[in-house]
Write a protein that holds these residues in place. Structure first.
Motif, short mmCIF file in Angstrom:
data_model
loop_
_atom_site.label_atom_id
_atom_site.label_comp_id
_atom_site.label_asym_id
_atom_site.label_seq_id
_atom_site.Cartn_x
_atom_site.Cartn_y
_atom_site.Cartn_z
N PRO A 183 10.26 2.83 -3.08
CA PRO A 183 9.81 1.86 -2.08
C PRO A 183 9.91 0.43 -2.60
O PRO A 183 9.62 0.16 -3.76
N GLY A 184 10.32 -0.46 -1.72
CA GLY A 184 10.79 -1.76 -2.15
C GLY A 184 9.74 -2.77 -2.56
O GLY A 184 10.03 -3.70 -3.33
N THR A 239 -4.23 2.71 -1.21
CA THR A 239 -3.11 3.47 -0.69
C THR A 239 -3.63 4.82 -0.18
O THR A 239 -4.79 5.16 -0.39
N ASP A 240 -2.76 5.57 0.50
CA ASP A 240 -3.22 6.82 1.13
C ASP A 240 -3.74 7.81 0.09
O ASP A 240 -3.13 7.98 -0.96
N GLY A 276 4.62 -3.77 4.82
CA GLY A 276 5.24 -2.95 3.77
C GLY A 276 6.65 -2.50 4.17
O GLY A 276 7.57 -2.49 3.36
N GLU A 277 6.79 -2.17 5.45
CA GLU A 277 8.10 -1.76 5.98
C GLU A 277 9.12 -2.90 5.82
O GLU A 277 10.27 -2.66 5.44
N GLY A 323 -0.95 -0.37 0.77
CA GLY A 323 -0.14 -0.60 -0.42
C GLY A 323 0.21 -2.06 -0.66
O GLY A 323 0.33 -2.51 -1.80
N VAL A 324 0.37 -2.83 0.42
CA VAL A 324 0.76 -4.24 0.28
C VAL A 324 -0.31 -5.04 -0.46
O VAL A 324 0.00 -6.03 -1.13
N ALA A 344 -1.52 -4.38 -3.05
CA ALA A 344 -1.25 -4.31 -4.50
C ALA A 344 -0.46 -5.53 -4.96
O ALA A 344 -0.37 -5.80 -6.16
N ASN A 345 0.11 -6.29 -4.04
CA ASN A 345 0.95 -7.44 -4.38
C ASN A 345 0.08 -8.60 -4.87
O ASN A 345 -0.78 -9.10 -4.15
N GLY A 399 2.95 0.59 4.62
CA GLY A 399 4.32 0.79 5.09
C GLY A 399 4.38 1.09 6.57
O GLY A 399 5.36 0.80 7.24
N GLY A 400 3.28 1.65 7.11
CA GLY A 400 3.29 2.04 8.51
C GLY A 400 2.44 1.16 9.41
O GLY A 400 2.57 1.21 10.63
O1 KG4 Z 1 -0.51 2.30 1.85
P1 KG4 Z 1 0.78 2.78 1.30
O2 KG4 Z 1 0.81 3.32 -0.10
O3 KG4 Z 1 1.43 3.90 2.16
C1 KG4 Z 1 1.64 3.84 3.52
O4 KG4 Z 1 2.55 3.11 3.96
O5 KG4 Z 1 0.91 4.56 4.24
O6 KG4 Z 1 1.77 1.55 1.39
C2 KG4 Z 1 3.10 1.63 0.94
C3 KG4 Z 1 3.78 0.36 1.32
C4 KG4 Z 1 5.28 0.39 1.08
O7 KG4 Z 1 5.92 -0.16 2.19
C5 KG4 Z 1 5.43 -0.46 -0.16
O8 KG4 Z 1 6.68 -1.10 -0.25
C6 KG4 Z 1 4.30 -1.46 0.01
O9 KG4 Z 1 3.24 -0.72 0.53
N1 KG4 Z 1 3.95 -2.05 -1.28
C7 KG4 Z 1 4.10 -3.35 -1.58
C8 KG4 Z 1 3.74 -3.50 -2.94
N2 KG4 Z 1 3.37 -2.27 -3.41
C9 KG4 Z 1 3.51 -1.40 -2.37
N3 KG4 Z 1 4.49 -4.39 -0.82
C10 KG4 Z 1 4.56 -5.58 -1.42
N4 KG4 Z 1 4.25 -5.80 -2.72
C11 KG4 Z 1 3.85 -4.79 -3.51
N5 KG4 Z 1 3.55 -4.99 -4.79
#
Ligand code: KG4
Ligand code: ZN
Length: 358
Positions: free
Chosen positions: A181-182, A309-310, A166-167, A278-279, A281-282, A140-141
């Motif tokens: 989160p979207g 993820t974190d 992710g954002e 997190g991305v 995971a898609n 996300g960041g």
């Molecule tokens: O690494 P993370 O858990 O946390 C930080 O951002 O540090 O990542 C979360 C991000 C969020 O923006 C979330 O929407 C995205 O990862 N995310 C995804 C999926 N699962 C989580 N983006 C696309 N598809 C997914 N299945």
């Protein structure tokens, strides 16, 4: 070597105990994590002040749980690691100060870990992975393509010039009325939609650098959505499918450019393409990564989702890798909101005179 690791840079409060053995292999003794998602969901994104206060309230208890689960006492530790940045500064202060207090009281080395370095090194906690490898970090960041040459030796090959991937997923979800989160919601909707119904741009395609950009795509999605209000469920699905397909096309092209840059800068192909964040995971993005890796004849490594993820274990592990090289930090080490993994990385030309965060 036993290390306690603390992570508080965003909306997860986490602590873990990790062991690093003589041969360089690792083992997680405990990994406790509290996600603040429900605290932030009503606001459609992370609210820094709410996050910092939650870290203050939760961290003591999370550290105690991590130590209890690991069945060790503070005297058994060889060091204490905390993410000292980059991240939301209130949370970073809470985590780093807590680690300093534990280190002072128990006379332990302090490891002030760069959160991005922790993502970069964590794959080596779960399986043997030789340097140099190519890390694709998409959360996300952050969106980063990094040549990981060794502990403390990183070349940033690419980053985003606007939104992190992710954002962008989170913003598209918000725009289309899906929950925060979207990412997972956009992915689910995309699976039901027709990605070709709306023509959407493929950002950055064919550029020699390995940077990412998603704001143009996001604007295009917003314009289509505005032209078609009120949106039916089918339109939302089609827009999510179109958005995800465009992100994948752009990502594949950027990763291919990244692998070429890696070979130019490092002189050899990476030992592996490693994805984190997190991305990763898609499922559609994961299968695109498989294609990129296969085409380049490079193995793909995806750490288990809970380490992508974190989490606290990644901070403990990066601390262990650093301590094994004698790299401990001074008590004066300051928390940092910004902290580039590759301090020498060039800012893309267009942004040299701006405050954009590279
Ligand atoms: O690494 P993370 O858990 O946390 C930080 O951002 O540090 O990542 C979360 C991000 C969020 O923006 C979330 O929407 C995205 O990862 N995310 C995804 C999926 N699962 C989580 N983006 C696309 N598809 C997914 N299945
Ligand atoms: Zn992260």
């Amino acid at each position: 070597m036993l290390i306690l690791g603390i992570e508080t840079t965003c909306d997860e409060t986490a602590a873990a105990v990790v062991e690093r053995r003589e041969d360089g292999s690792g083992r997680i003794l405990s990994d406790v994590i509290h996600s603040q998602i429900s605290d932030h969901a009503p606001f459609g994104g992370v609210v820094p002040e709410i996050a910092a206060r939650a870290h203050v309230e939760l961290l003591d208890g999370i550290v105690v749980r991590a130590m209890t689960k690991a069945k060790i006492g503070f005297a058994d530790l060889n060091g204490v690691a905390a993410a000292a940045g980059p991240g939301l500064i209130g949370g970073v202060i809470v985590g780093l100060t807590t680690a300093k207090a534990i280190a002072l009281v128990h006379r332990l080395p302090l490891l002030a870990v760069n959160h991005l370095e922790a993502h970069a090194l964590t794959p080596r906690l779960v399986s043997p992975l030789a340097f140099p490898y190519l890390l694709f970090l998409a959360s996300g960041g952050h969106t980063q393509l990094v040549a990981v040459q060794g502990v403390g030796s990183y070349i940033r090959l690419g980053t985003t010039v606007d939104d992190a991937i992710g954002e962008a997923f989170d913003k598209i979800a918000k725009l289309l009325g899906l929950p925060y989160p979207g990412g997972p919601h956009v992915e689910q909707a995309a699976a039901l939609g027709n990605g070709e119904r709306f023509a959407l741009p493929r950002p950055m395609l064919g550029r020699a650098d390995a940077n990412f950009s998603l704001s143009g795509l996001k604007t295009a999605v917003r314009q289509v959505a505005e032209r078609n209000t009120p949106l039916t469920r089918a339109m939302v699905n089609d827009l999510c499918a179109g958005f995800q397909a465009a992100v994948i096309d752009s990502t594949v092209d950027r990763l291919q450019a990244g692998i070429r840059l890696f070979a130019d800068r490092v002189g050899i192909l990476p030992t592996a393409l490693v994805a984190a964040g997190g991305v990763a995971a898609n499922a559609a993005i994961r299968s695109a990564l498989e294609g990129v890796a296969a085409d380049a004849d490079v193995p793909l490594m995806l750490p288990p989702p809970n380490l992508c993820t974190d989490n606290g274990a990644m901070i403990a592990w990066a601390g262990a890798e650093r301590l094994a090289l004698g790299l401990e930090d001074a008590m004066e080490t300051a928390p940092r909101a910004r902290w580039r993994l590759d301090e020498a990385a060039a800012v893309p030309q267009k942004f040299v005179n701006t405050r954009a965060n590279f």
